[in-house]
Design a protein around this motif. Structure first.
Motif, mmCIF file in Angstrom:
data_model
loop_
_atom_site.group_PDB
_atom_site.id
_atom_site.type_symbol
_atom_site.label_atom_id
_atom_site.label_comp_id
_atom_site.label_asym_id
_atom_site.label_seq_id
_atom_site.Cartn_x
_atom_site.Cartn_y
_atom_site.Cartn_z
ATOM 1 N N THR A 8 40.973 45.918 39.263
ATOM 2 C CA THR A 8 41.384 45.044 40.351
ATOM 3 C C THR A 8 41.378 43.621 39.816
ATOM 4 O O THR A 8 40.374 43.170 39.257
ATOM 5 N N LEU A 9 42.509 42.932 39.965
ATOM 6 C CA LEU A 9 42.650 41.549 39.526
ATOM 7 C C LEU A 9 42.762 40.671 40.758
ATOM 8 O O LEU A 9 43.552 40.958 41.660
ATOM 9 N N GLN A 10 41.992 39.580 40.799
ATOM 10 C CA GLN A 10 42.047 38.633 41.914
ATOM 11 C C GLN A 10 42.171 37.229 41.368
ATOM 12 O O GLN A 10 41.388 36.820 40.502
ATOM 13 N N GLY A 11 43.145 36.496 41.877
ATOM 14 C CA GLY A 11 43.326 35.115 41.459
ATOM 15 C C GLY A 11 44.659 34.587 41.927
ATOM 16 O O GLY A 11 45.361 35.228 42.724
ATOM 17 N N GLY A 12 45.021 33.413 41.413
ATOM 18 C CA GLY A 12 46.306 32.818 41.746
ATOM 19 C C GLY A 12 47.445 33.678 41.228
ATOM 20 O O GLY A 12 47.294 34.430 40.270
ATOM 21 N N TYR A 13 48.595 33.560 41.867
ATOM 22 C CA TYR A 13 49.734 34.420 41.549
ATOM 23 C C TYR A 13 50.110 34.373 40.066
ATOM 24 O O TYR A 13 50.268 35.406 39.420
ATOM 25 N N ALA A 14 50.295 33.188 39.511
ATOM 26 C CA ALA A 14 50.712 33.054 38.117
ATOM 27 C C ALA A 14 49.625 33.566 37.170
ATOM 28 O O ALA A 14 49.919 34.215 36.169
ATOM 29 N N ALA A 15 48.373 33.287 37.489
ATOM 30 C CA ALA A 15 47.269 33.722 36.632
ATOM 31 C C ALA A 15 47.159 35.245 36.616
ATOM 32 O O ALA A 15 46.983 35.852 35.560
ATOM 33 N N VAL A 16 47.272 35.870 37.775
ATOM 34 C CA VAL A 16 47.197 37.333 37.854
ATOM 35 C C VAL A 16 48.358 37.959 37.082
ATOM 36 O O VAL A 16 48.172 38.922 36.336
ATOM 37 N N GLU A 17 49.549 37.404 37.216
ATOM 38 C CA GLU A 17 50.707 37.953 36.494
ATOM 39 C C GLU A 17 50.525 37.814 34.986
ATOM 40 O O GLU A 17 50.852 38.723 34.227
ATOM 41 N N SER A 18 50.004 36.690 34.523
ATOM 42 C CA SER A 18 49.755 36.492 33.097
ATOM 43 C C SER A 18 48.769 37.525 32.567
ATOM 44 O O SER A 18 48.990 38.135 31.516
ATOM 45 N N LEU A 19 47.699 37.746 33.302
ATOM 46 C CA LEU A 19 46.689 38.709 32.873
ATOM 47 C C LEU A 19 47.242 40.138 32.918
ATOM 48 O O LEU A 19 47.015 40.930 32.009
#
Length: 129
Positions: A86-97
């Motif tokens: 499960t990834l939680q964060g800002g949209y761009a940060a989650v997509e990068s990860l």
């Protein structure tokens, strides 16, 4: 993390992604976190690795990664069994990860939840065929 990055600029929480892993062995959690540490800075020391917890409750391993602290592109890695992430964060940060995970594993999105400034992405990670 103390609120500033290594360059002295103000750290932005939008660059942080909280990653929670479950449904796998500690070795698989170590592998996933190792892949992410290759790509980004982490709030955990390199020797702070997932450990088994006694008992019959599910184990969840959590770490926070700073996608503004880019390091290297991860290489493909092997898992012994699928891992739920499960990834939680800002949209761009989650997509990068998510993209970094996809360079190392087969990644399938199994759920999403969107908010005003952040999103939660539920993934299934597996070794590539």
């Amino acid at each position: 993390m103390n609120g500033t990055d290594r360059t002295g600029e103000e750290h932005r929480p939008a660059d942080e992604v909280v990653v929670a892993l479950s449904g796998g062995a500690k070795e698989d959690a170590r592998e996933v976190f190792g892949v992410l540490r290759t790509a980004y800075g982490c709030d955990r020391a390199a020797d702070d690795v997932p450990q088994e917890v006694a008992g019959d409750r599910p184990t969840v391993w959590i770490a926070t990664f700073d996608v503004s602290d880019v390091r290297a592109k991860p290489r493909p890695a092997r898992l012994t069994a699928p891992v739920a992430a499960t990834l939680q964060g800002g949209y761009a940060a989650v997509e990068s990860l998510r993209a970094s995970l996809a360079s190392a594993f087969a990644v399938r999105v199994v759920g999403t939840a969107s908010g005003d400034q952040e999103e939660e992405l539920q993934l299934r990670l597996e070794s590539r065929p």
